[in-house]
Design a protein around this motif. Structure first.
Motif, PDB file in Angstrom:
ATOM      1  N   ASP A  35      66.861 -66.937  47.580  1.00 42.04           N
ATOM      2  CA  ASP A  35      66.354 -67.939  47.934  1.00 42.04           C
ATOM      3  C   ASP A  35      67.463 -68.735  48.632  1.00 42.04           C
ATOM      4  N   TYR A  36      68.382 -69.082  48.265  1.00 42.52           N
ATOM      5  CA  TYR A  36      69.825 -69.407  48.599  1.00 42.52           C
ATOM      6  C   TYR A  36      70.444 -68.750  50.029  1.00 42.52           C
ATOM      7  N   ASP A  37      70.482 -67.540  50.521  1.00 40.33           N
ATOM      8  CA  ASP A  37      70.668 -66.496  51.501  1.00 40.33           C
ATOM      9  C   ASP A  37      69.524 -67.058  52.059  1.00 40.33           C
ATOM     10  N   ALA A  38      67.982 -67.110  51.779  1.00 41.82           N
ATOM     11  CA  ALA A  38      67.232 -67.240  53.095  1.00 41.82           C
ATOM     12  C   ALA A  38      67.405 -68.666  53.819  1.00 41.82           C
TER      13      ALA A  38
ATOM     14  N   LEU B  28      67.775 -68.425  58.393  1.00 38.06           N
ATOM     15  CA  LEU B  28      66.888 -67.243  58.437  1.00 38.06           C
ATOM     16  C   LEU B  28      65.925 -67.941  57.761  1.00 38.06           C
ATOM     17  N   LEU B  29      65.384 -68.679  57.028  1.00 33.87           N
ATOM     18  CA  LEU B  29      63.711 -69.337  56.751  1.00 33.87           C
ATOM     19  C   LEU B  29      63.390 -70.181  57.879  1.00 33.87           C
ATOM     20  N   GLY B  30      64.389 -70.781  57.838  1.00 30.64           N
ATOM     21  CA  GLY B  30      64.680 -72.334  59.014  1.00 30.64           C
ATOM     22  C   GLY B  30      63.831 -71.886  60.031  1.00 30.64           C
ATOM     23  N   LEU B  31      64.236 -70.485  60.474  1.00 29.93           N
ATOM     24  CA  LEU B  31      63.627 -69.677  61.995  1.00 29.93           C
ATOM     25  C   LEU B  31      62.577 -68.705  61.826  1.00 29.93           C
ATOM     26  N   VAL B  32      62.091 -68.758  61.300  1.00 28.78           N
ATOM     27  CA  VAL B  32      60.582 -68.355  60.528  1.00 28.78           C
ATOM     28  C   VAL B  32      59.239 -69.496  60.433  1.00 28.78           C
ATOM     29  N   LYS B  33      59.970 -70.819  59.943  1.00 29.06           N
ATOM     30  CA  LYS B  33      59.265 -71.674  60.108  1.00 29.06           C
ATOM     31  C   LYS B  33      59.720 -72.599  61.554  1.00 29.06           C
ATOM     32  N   HIS B  34      60.250 -72.273  62.816  1.00 27.95           N
ATOM     33  CA  HIS B  34      60.849 -73.028  63.544  1.00 27.95           C
ATOM     34  C   HIS B  34      59.506 -72.225  64.595  1.00 27.95           C
ATOM     35  N   VAL B  35      59.621 -70.529  64.504  1.00 26.55           N
ATOM     36  CA  VAL B  35      58.928 -69.848  65.283  1.00 26.55           C
ATOM     37  C   VAL B  35      57.510 -69.917  64.999  1.00 26.55           C
ATOM     38  N   ALA B  36      56.941 -70.230  63.368  1.00 29.77           N
ATOM     39  CA  ALA B  36      55.908 -70.461  62.972  1.00 29.77           C
ATOM     40  C   ALA B  36      55.359 -71.595  63.887  1.00 29.77           C
ATOM     41  N   SER B  37      56.211 -72.604  63.494  1.00 31.25           N
ATOM     42  CA  SER B  37      55.789 -73.920  64.304  1.00 31.25           C
ATOM     43  C   SER B  37      55.379 -73.687  65.409  1.00 31.25           C
TER      44      SER B  37
END
Length: 190
Positions: free
Chosen positions: A27-30, A41-50
């Motif tokens: 979770d930390y690395d993501a 990384l996880l922020g990019l996924v959240k942003h693209v989905a948004s």
């Protein structure tokens, strides 16, 4: 109809490539910021989905049936670019799947020349077609998937879509180090 299927296929592949970059990480690395501007990384996924939800939903009068707090008018700036501890990775990945399904329904329901309006664009550019938004979202998703490729490589050296990607030369760590040293030497000589 074939053109739409081709474009849609490129969008789906770019989405899949982005999601693969968070697989197998802690979770930390993501979540951890890896650039001076806090790209993660996880922020990019959240942003693209948004943004996908907005472009294929609101733009074409097909709003989502879900409240997205980080997109609210009173949300913190850039709230779609990172993931607080209270939001789980599973929730963000599920949101990405939801956004993709909602977007896919719009893509399937409308023709490429269907007209929509992007309310957050400048007035003279707001009127768009599904074709234009498909191309826009392919570019947006691929751009962020490219960011994710580099971020993932800095975390654990994983490159390509997955281990053993045939598009990546099969070099040993020593061979990669020698290759990098050669590129570095040439950059310094230039």
């Amino acid at each position: 109809m074939r053109d739409k299927a081709i474009l849609h296929g490129y969008l789906k592949r770019a989405r899949d490539g982005l999601l693969l970059k968070v697989e197998g990480l802690s979770d930390y690395d993501a979540r951890r910021p890896l650039t001076p501007t806090a790209t993660n990384l996880l922020g990019l996924v959240k942003h693209v989905a948004s943004v996908q939800l907005g472009y294929f939903g609101e733009t074409f009068g097909r709003p989502a049936d879900r409240v997205v707090p980080w997109l609210a008018d009173d949300a913190e700036p850039d709230a779609d670019m990172w993931v607080p501890a209270a939001e789980s990775r599973a929730e963000i990945v599920e949101f990405h799947h939801y956004s993709a399904a909602h977007s896919d329904a719009t893509i399937e329901a409308l023709s490429l020349d269907a007209v929509g309006e992007v309310p957050w664009w400048q007035p003279e550019k707001r009127q768009v077609t599904l074709h234009q938004i498909l191309v826009h979202m392919i570019a947006e998703t691929a751009r962020h998937a490219g960011h994710a490729d580099i971020l993932r490589e800095t975390i654990d050296g994983e490159v390509g879509l997955r281990s053993g990607d045939p598009n990546i030369p099969g070099r040993s760590p020593d061979e990669w180090a020698a290759y990098r040293a050669r590129v570095e030497a040439e950059a310094r000589r230039a």
